[in-house]
Enzyme design. Structure first.
Site, short mmCIF file in Angstrom:
data_model
loop_
_atom_site.label_atom_id
_atom_site.label_comp_id
_atom_site.label_asym_id
_atom_site.label_seq_id
_atom_site.Cartn_x
_atom_site.Cartn_y
_atom_site.Cartn_z
N GLY A 271 87.30 44.24 59.44
CA GLY A 271 86.76 44.67 60.72
C GLY A 271 85.42 45.38 60.65
O GLY A 271 84.90 45.81 61.66
N MET B 129 82.45 44.24 59.50
CA MET B 129 81.25 43.47 59.78
C MET B 129 81.55 42.40 60.82
O MET B 129 82.66 42.30 61.30
CB MET B 129 80.70 42.90 58.50
N SER C 34 88.24 69.99 23.53
CA SER C 34 88.69 69.46 24.81
C SER C 34 87.47 69.45 25.72
O SER C 34 86.84 70.49 25.92
CB SER C 34 89.79 70.34 25.37
N THR D 47 84.96 68.70 31.49
CA THR D 47 83.88 67.94 32.13
C THR D 47 83.51 68.47 33.51
O THR D 47 82.50 68.06 34.05
CB THR D 47 84.25 66.45 32.22
P1 ADP Z 1 87.13 38.92 59.67
O1 ADP Z 1 86.43 38.97 58.37
O2 ADP Z 1 86.90 40.10 60.53
O3 ADP Z 1 88.57 38.52 59.52
P2 ADP Z 1 86.60 36.19 60.27
O4 ADP Z 1 85.27 35.61 59.95
O5 ADP Z 1 87.68 35.87 59.33
O6 ADP Z 1 86.43 37.74 60.48
O7 ADP Z 1 86.98 35.69 61.72
C1 ADP Z 1 88.03 36.28 62.44
C2 ADP Z 1 88.91 35.22 63.03
O8 ADP Z 1 88.15 34.30 63.80
C3 ADP Z 1 89.59 34.34 61.99
O9 ADP Z 1 90.75 34.90 61.54
C4 ADP Z 1 89.88 33.09 62.79
O10 ADP Z 1 91.09 33.23 63.44
C5 ADP Z 1 88.74 33.04 63.75
N1 ADP Z 1 87.79 32.03 63.27
C6 ADP Z 1 86.76 32.18 62.42
N2 ADP Z 1 86.15 31.01 62.20
C7 ADP Z 1 86.81 30.10 62.92
C8 ADP Z 1 86.68 28.70 63.09
N3 ADP Z 1 85.73 28.01 62.47
N4 ADP Z 1 87.55 28.08 63.91
C9 ADP Z 1 88.50 28.78 64.54
N5 ADP Z 1 88.69 30.08 64.41
C10 ADP Z 1 87.84 30.75 63.62
#
Ligand code: ADP
Ligand code: MG
Ligand code: MG
Length: 887
Positions: free
Chosen positions: A107, A109, A779, A782
């Site tokens: 969550g 990025m 000993s 540190t």
């Molecule tokens: P995070 O790293 O926060 O999990 P993701 O890049 O994995 O973010 O994306 C979050 C969610 O978005 C994924 O779990 C998926 O369910 C959905 N998602 C991402 N790319 C696709 C895609 N190409 N098609 C359908 N759903 C997608």
């Protein structure tokens, strides 16, 4: 020209190892490539490397022509595979743009879904799918997400508009909204965006794509990502990869779905599929806690007594495919996998896999189980468990016998137990903890902005969100106890009160959480001490078989010594004698000694302390039963023991017979400008030999008594602190030896003992060869060695160390993890020079670093004989020492 874009999916295979190297394509990109190469259904896509992100961030946020060309070509690969074109009004390709660093940062990025939609392509999507509702649902999702992530518009504005729209129409769930409802909402969304932006929402799909790529790169340096990195020791210069991938749709009606799953239970380690899913939804719906997800398996649904069908029951075919994938991926990666998937009209698509985060308990169980199943060997099992995670298991848990005033139950999202005062937001959590309170953070649901408060809190309680919600994932990663989805909790932020069931509470009231069963209780519940049973005990035994270094403990009370022995300590590495001086019953004798005018006065006071110290050492020797005990003679500056305030001075005047004025004058004389570098350590022994004499006598008399009584050997190791020269140690060793001989003669008993020193000054490290002539052991202290080498006071460093770590000046806080590059050189040099003088010199470490895995690795490489850690860290040190020996 280096390749900075790698494609995956569509049956292509690559022999370029960079494509599957997490440091280059990130965890998500590398695993998507690998999954598609082993034949799993992965929507085609491409990955822009982390190197490109680093270049972008360093060189002023610009894209090169070369990158643009490579992206265009890779997009062609997706278009050819899917048979659709980005921006084609009659049959548009939609893509997701996803962040993906080397390690997962849940969550932290950004990701944008449904990119490629605009006023023209939405009609094409409706036509080709034959589903207008789906097309407009996707469009409104895209506008909201893109506005939030790329354009920086507050997502609350869109959520509010949706709530109002539903209210106006008398609807409850998003799934009840029809095509026309979404169409209206899209118009509203676009005007919100235009108002906030001062220009229309971008319709050009190429602009959309580059905007999203830029946002993902930029998200690496967002505040929340920085905080997460600092808490998790992730370097700031790794960068994130960007994955652009063809969309598959879980929101295409009731034969479509999306979900997250684990191949084993990440909370308990149980070998049972575990997960959550939602019908007719897209990925973010599951994790954001907007809708309450359904159980994956029938067994889990029944165990929870839930009504909505499990995926196993509702979509048996897709579920069977998924179960096959679970088996295949576990065998492939030889580890528990955390999986994201989508079902589009009955067909399963894999969107992510990674080795799943897990609680310490689950990590132990999985490591031991997988070794038993033959999936991994014993060494891999030892290396699998993060030593620091064991900390979670080494804290007290709720006493099963204690009375519980249960207010409600939620989901047991992250195990452990926690009591603390209720706080309702993250900043309050941080502030209250800074002033010494223990708090429980209570939220409707958590978001990445809450991370600092979650870290500060003892535990987290949320009203909404499932076992894979943000709160749950982050809490498990941090080892914080968490109960999520406790729907009986309702919060009034204005009044700063809350209701749990029928009970009224307010911020500041005490609450207890049981992360093991999800119970929420009023007040504080009694706890019991942990023990190393079951899988924990098994793994510790394996670790002991593979480690070379001994593990001792830093302890000075019999209770701590006892605890450390239960945790497997093989001796005491540091017994600080001054801690015994603070005892209320003796402090006045100590003060009398310090404030005495002359040696005679001091000896009178010391005579009172001798039997007390002897009794201390006796009880320690008894508990340690034959194990070596390093006892450090008095170390801190004397003024630390002085009376505070008039009342204490008066009390002391009564005991000693000196007047208050006299005592205050003497106390004033002891003032030092820089006590850490003042009259302390062996300097006390040099100037007031009678103090060290008393302590040595107490040690040897206690040792002889215990040896006589028990018939077992007692092994005192007398340690002289803060030595800088060979001569200091020569004088003080002679003193200790003389007292030993006197005691042996008086008691007609003799014990073996060692005299050695702490190496905690740079000069001592430099002169280690000469010092070793008088030292039978070193000993490494540190803590002080770090202070004196860096010229940084540990007690004053809090103010500037965090920015130092943020700016990359130090990789980690040097008081937590040894500065191997700098201070480490001194340790190595002293070890070498000490050994050159005395081949069998015993070497150990007794600073805080003795319980830090990275520092323990260094100790192994330097060939130290043992590390010493606080009692609760002993198991961590045992495991870390085994891992160090195996690496
Ligand atoms: P995070 O790293 O926060 O999990 P993701 O890049 O994995 O973010 O994306 C979050 C969610 O978005 C994924 O779990 C998926 O369910 C959905 N998602 C991402 N790319 C696709 C895609 N190409 N098609 C359908 N759903 C997608
Ligand atoms: Mg993901
Ligand atoms: Mg010291």
């Amino acid at each position: 020209m280096t390749q900075t874009v790698y494609t995956f999916g569509g049956g292509v295979k690559t022999d370029d190892p960079r494509a599957k190297d997490k440091t280059i394509t990130g965890g998500k990109g590398a695993n998507l490539t690998e999954m598609s190469e082993i034949g799993l259904p992965v929507p085609p896509g491409f990955t822009i490397t982390t190197e490109e992100c680093v270049r972008y961030l360093n060189e002023g946020a610009d894209f090169s022509d070369d990158l643009r060309a490579q992206v265009r070509e890779a997009l062609g690969h997706i278009e050819a595979t899917v048979g659709k074109t980005l921006g084609d009004a009659s049959d548009p390709l939609l893509v997701s743009v996803r962040s993906g660093a080397r390690v997962s940062m849940p969550g932290m990025m950004d990701t944008v879904l449904n990119l490629g939609l605009n006023d023209a392509t939405v009609a094409g999507l409706a036509a080709t799918s034959g589903d207008e509702r789906f097309a407009w649902d996707s469009y409104r999702r895209f506008i909201q997400m893109y506005s939030d992530v790329v354009l920086g518009i507050d997502h609350g504005l869109f959520e509010e508009a949706l709530e109002i729209a539903k209210e106006d129409k008398g609807l409850y769930a998003d799934t009840e909204m029809e095509a026309d409802d979404w169409k209206e909402l899209v118009a509203e969304y676009k005007s919100i965006a235009e108002e906030e932006l001062g220009r229309p929402f971008p319709q050009d799909v190429t602009e959309q794509l580059w905007g999203a790529i830029k946002a993902v790169f930029d998200s690496w340096d967002s505040d929340r990502a920085k905080v997460y990195r600092r808490l998790n020791d992730i370097p700031g210069d790794w960068g994130t990869a960007v994955n652009v991938q063809a969309m598959v749709f879980g929101n295409m009606g009731d034969s479509s779905a999306t979900g997250v799953a684990f191949t084993r239970d990440p909370a308990t380690g149980e070998k049972a599929y575990y997960g959550e899913w939602l019908v007719n939804a897209q990925g973010e719906d599951v994790v954001a806690g907007i809708r309450t997800p359904q159980y994956l398996t029938k067994a889990a649904r029944e165990a929870a007594n839930a009504k909505p069908l499990s995926m196993e029951e509702a979509m048996p075919e897709a579920y069977a495919q998924l179960a096959d994938v679970f088996e295949l991926l576990e065998k492939h990666y030889c580890d528990m996998q955390d999986i994201e998937f989508t079902v589009q009209q009955g067909k399963l698509w894999m969107l992510q896999t990674r080795s799943g985060k897990r609680t310490a308990k689950a990590a132990l169980k999985m490591a031991v189980d997988m070794a038993g199943e033959g999936l991994i060997d014993e060494k891999t099992a030892i290396l699998r468990v993060d030593p620091m995670a064991l900390d979670q298991l080494l804290h007290p848990t709720l006493d099963p016998e204690a009375k519980r005033d249960v207010l409600t139950s939620g989901l047991p999202a992250s195990p452990g137990a926690a009591s603390g005062k209720i706080v309702l937001d993250a900043d309050t959590a941080e502030n209250w903890v800074a002033r010494g309170e223990k708090v429980i953070l209570v939220r409707v649901e958590t978001s990445p902005e809450d991370i600092h408060g979650m870290h500060a809190a003892q535990g987290i309680l949320t009203a909404r969100g499932g076992m894979t919600s943000h709160a749950a994932v982050v809490a498990r990663g941090m080892g914080r106890c968490c109960v999520s989805g406790a729907s009986a909790v309702s919060i009034d932020m204005k009044a700063r009160t809350l209701k749990i069931g029928s009970r009224d509470l307010k911020e500041g009231d005490t609450l207890t959480l049981d992360g093991g069963n999800g119970q929420v209780m009023a007040g504080e519940v009694a706890t019991i001490e942990p023990e190393l049973a079951g899988d924990f005990g098994v793994l510790m035994e394996w670790a002991d078989r593979h480690r070379r270094m001994k593990v001792r403990t830093n302890a000075e009370t019999p209770a701590d010594c006892q605890m450390a022995r239960q945790f497997g300590a093989e001796g005491i590495g540091l017994c600080r004698t001054e801690h015994m001086f603070f005892d209320a019953a003796r402090i006045s004798a100590v003060r009398q000694m310090i404030l005495a005018e002359d040696e005679k006065g001091r000896r009178e006071a010391l005579a009172k302390l001798l039997p007390e110290q002897r009794a201390d050492f006796k009880s320690i020797f008894e508990v340690m039963a034959g194990l070596p005990c390093t006892i450090r003679l008095l170390d801190p500056p004397l003024h630390e023991f002085l009376p505070h305030g008039d009342a204490e001075f008066e009390e002391l005047a009564n005991v000693t017979g000196y007047g208050v004025d006299h005592l205050k004058r003497r106390a004033g004389e002891l003032h030092e400008f820089n006590p850490m570098l003042g009259h302390r350590g062996c300097r006390l022994g040099i100037t007031f030999p009678e103090i060290y004499e008393m302590q040595a006598r107490a040690i040897f008399e206690a040792a002889c008594e215990v040896a006589k009584e028990s018939g077992e050997p007692v092994v005192p190791e007398v340690m002289i602190p803060l030595v800088a020269t060979g001569r200091e140690l020569e004088l003080l060793k002679a003193l200790v030896d003389r007292v030993a001989q006197e005691v042996f003669a008086d008691t007609a008993c003799e014990v073996e003992y060692l005299v050695g020193t702490m190496i905690e000054l740079p000069r001592a490290a430099l002169m280690a060869g000469e010092i070793a002539e008088h030292a039978m052991f070193f000993s490494f202290g540190t803590n002080d060695l770090t202070q004196t080498t860096l010229g940084v006071s540990r007690d004053d460093s809090a103010r500037f160390l965090a920015p130092y770590v943020d700016k990359g000046i130090f990789a980690r806080d040097p008081f937590v993890s040894l500065d191997i590059e700098g201070v480490g050189q001194l340790v190595q040099m002293a070890a070498e020079r000490g050994r050159a003088t005395r081949g069998d010199i015993k070497l150990g470490i007794c600073g805080e670093h003795g319980g830090d895995p990275a520092s323990i690795q260094f100790c192994e490489e330097t060939g130290l004989d043992y590390v010493s850690a606080s009692p609760y860290r002993v198991p961590i040190a045992r495991l870390a020492a085994a891992q160090a020996a195996l690496r």
